[in-house]
Design a protein around this motif. Structure first.
Motif: not given
Length: 204
Positions: A47-49, A100-105, A175-176, A180-188
């Motif tokens: 998987l790649a997001i 079931e659904g992807i969670r974005l935040g 996205w269980p 895909a576990p809860l993952t944080f990415t820094e955005v400038d």
């Protein structure tokens, strides 16, 4: 004598077009400023997001998220086609459940956050939803999806309001169903805030 006669012209009443509230989506009469992002939100063998780019407006930003999934030998037919179905039915009126659904935040430095599952724009009354108390992140339309027996892909355009401050903030994904576990990415946030100055109306 003519056999076919045209009906009398119908009276057309002009329709009043309501201005879209900025927390609902971008202004329709503006050209947004595009900037590349190319941030991997999650990556595994299957998987790649990716947060690919942004279209910035004076009061908010459209964030484009793309996903690709490939089938491994360990995934049986039932599991694969269940994921296929969930991907295609995630958005819209028949959205999948939270499990079931992807969670974005997103989460800003002051602790405020917005997610695609918090129901910030839920509204049962007439007219548009009232102005939210905090930031809003939602999928304005269903996006696009495609798939086969060994590959899935999707594109989700997200609307983030208000415009993030010119400092780093976090983008979260979980996205269980796709492991895909809860993952944080820094955005400038600085390039996004700067790009808002380049957004302009179609007609001055």
């Amino acid at each position: 004598m003519e056999f076919f006669t045209a009906p009398p012209p119908r009276e057309r009443k002009p329709e009043k077009r309501e201005k879209r509230s900025p927390w609902i989506g971008p202004p329709e009469d503006f050209v947004g400023a595009a900037i590349p992002l190319d941030l991997a939100l999650f990556h595994s063998e299957t998987l790649a997001i990716v947060l690919t780019d942004a279209l910035v407006f004076p009061e908010g930003v459209r964030l484009n998220v793309r996903m690709a999934a490939r089938r491994s030998e360990e995934i049986d037919d039932e599991t694969w086609w269940d994921r296929h179905e969930r991907l295609f039915t995630f958005h819209g009126r028949h959205r999948s459940s939270l499990d079931e659904g992807i969670r974005l935040g997103v989460r800003f430095s002051d602790g405020s956050k917005a997610t695609t599952v918090d129901g910030a724009l839920d509204h049962t009354g007439d007219g548009p939803p009232p102005r939210p108390d905090g930031p809003v992140l939602h999928c304005r339309r269903s996006g696009s999806s495609s798939g086969s027996d060994d590959f899935l892909s999707a594109h989700w355009p997200l609307w983030l309001w208000p415009l993030p401050p010119p400092e780093p903030f976090e983008f979260a994904v979980e996205w269980p169903l796709f492991e895909a576990p809860l993952t944080f990415t820094e955005v400038d946030g600085a390039p996004i805030a700067a790009a808002a100055e380049r957004a302009h109306p179609y007609w001055p």
